[in-house]
Design an enzyme around this catalytic site. Structure first.
Site, PDB file in Angstrom:
ATOM      1  N   SER A 108      -9.886   2.361   2.770  1.00  0.00           N
ATOM      2  CA  SER A 108      -8.982   3.029   1.859  1.00  0.00           C
ATOM      3  C   SER A 108      -8.010   2.082   1.142  1.00  0.00           C
ATOM      4  CB  SER A 108      -8.148   4.068   2.625  1.00  0.00           C
ATOM      5  OG  SER A 108      -7.320   3.444   3.598  1.00  0.00           O
ATOM      6  N   SER A 148     -10.528   0.325   7.119  1.00  0.00           N
ATOM      7  CA  SER A 148      -9.865   0.359   5.808  1.00  0.00           C
ATOM      8  C   SER A 148      -9.167  -0.923   5.400  1.00  0.00           C
ATOM      9  CB  SER A 148      -8.865   1.522   5.754  1.00  0.00           C
ATOM     10  OG  SER A 148      -9.556   2.747   5.650  1.00  0.00           O
ATOM     11  N   LYS A 193       0.847  -1.198   0.000  1.00  0.00           N
ATOM     12  CA  LYS A 193       0.000   0.000   0.000  1.00  0.00           C
ATOM     13  C   LYS A 193       0.880   1.245   0.000  1.00  0.00           C
ATOM     14  CE  LYS A 193      -3.896   2.070   2.542  1.00  0.00           C
ATOM     15  NZ  LYS A 193      -4.822   1.928   3.700  1.00  0.00           N
TER      16      LYS A 193
END
Length: 339
Positions: free
Chosen positions: A158, A182, A78
């Site tokens: 997210s 998330s 990420k």
């Protein structure tokens, strides 16, 4: 040979150990899959040269009998995790082409254990979002579709890039972060497995902060076993993170398949809401039935403060964010750790 991208992490680990295939072959298969699935926009930066170099090193270590627990396993990272000499932007134009001179603790532990980095994954800008539509690199697509429709669905956020990439078989697992859902929500949206570990279990050092009092790193993977394997490498005490818990990291994988027979499991009364969709109500009831069938004793419990959870989150998270925001400028120009 079985399509290498269809293997679980655990299956790939076994194949690498038995030399059925090499890490370089495994990595190349995933790099090809990434190229063919760029329409999903899951990756914001691909690192094929670095991936192949790491794969060759893993193959050498496997050949010498010096393989770590993740040796040769290709992963996606990420874009909130600082990666040394590889652009890290939190998917925001604010950080532009920021290239860290240091590595986040979580990713350094993955590389220590032999994992291979395929590239950086898309996310909502500074982790602020729940659909992965706020990234400066554009939205991420969900590889799944509704039956009879080709309409693009959101992957959640997210950590939408992480969830989409794992679901589309572009990587064998991915790092993610969770402030208020998330990891868990995008995993649910993409039929993958995600876990938000207990706060302090994984170091936050080198991760761009949303709300430091809530953020926690964790894995998104293809199976529960794969998530357990990844979490063991990601977790651990870090003196650079003052909230890091100094307790031993258990063998999470060893707990997979352990019987729940004889366990007493509480079912919160407040979690069943009026107006809950029938399909969710059914899943809830089915889950309870599965636990009973496995020998667990279910007990109804009350968590009366549940109704305050979301309002409290919307006070704590923005307040913490307001403290993090001023430090982003220093992060971008001096590689400082956001508070």
């Amino acid at each position: 040979m079985t399509d290498l991208t269809s293997l679980t992490l655990a299956e790939a680990r076994k194949g690498l150990a038995s030399k059925t295939f090499t890490s370089l072959e495994l990595t190349d298969a995933h790099l090809k899959a990434m190229e063919e699935a760029r329409a999903l926009n899951a990756f914001v930066m691909e690192t094929p040269d670095q991936a192949r170099a790491m794969a060759r090193e893993a193959d050498a270590r496997i050949g010498k009998g010096e393989a770590g627990p993740l040796a040769g396993i290709p992963l996606g990272i990420k874009d909130l995790f600082a990666t040394k000499d590889v652009r890290t932007t939190a998917c925001s134009k604010i950080l532009g082409n920021f290239v860290p001179t240091y590595e986040s603790t979580v990713t350094s532990q993955l590389w220590r254990d032999g994992a291979v980095m395929l590239g950086k994954l898309n996310n909502d800008e500074f982790a602020m979002g729940s659909s992965n539509e706020t990234s400066c690199f554009g939205p991420v697509g969900n590889p799944w579709r509704r039956e009879g429709s080709n309409t693009t669905l959101v992957p959640g956020g997210s950590s939408g890039g992480s969830a989409s990439a794992v679901a589309a078989l572009l990587c064998m697992g991915a790092t993610a972060t969770d402030t208020g859902g998330s990891i868990r929500q995008p995993a649910a949206f993409t039929a993958t497995v995600g876990i938000k570990p207990t706060y302090g279990r994984c170091s936050r050092w080198g991760i761009v902060a949303f709300a430091s009092s809530l953020d926690q790193a964790g894995p998104i993977a293809r199976s529960t076993r794969d998530a357990a394997i990844l979490l063991r490498s990601m977790a651990g005490h870090d003196p650079k993170d003052t909230t890091s818990v100094d307790i031993p990291v258990p063998d999470y994988e060893a707990a997979i398949g352990r019987s729940v027979k004889g366990m007493k499991i509480g079912i919160p009364r407040e979690y069943r809401l009026d107006g809950m969709p029938a399909e969710i109500e059914k899943l809830w009831s089915d889950g309870a039935d599965w636990l009973k069938a496995a020998g667990a004793e279910l007990v109804e419990v009350s968590l009366p403060h549940t109704k305050y959870a979301l309002p409290a989150y919307y006070i704590v998270a923005p307040a913490a964010l307001s403290q993090s925001a001023p430090s982003l400028h220093s992060f971008s120009i001096s590689a400082g750790m956001p508070s």
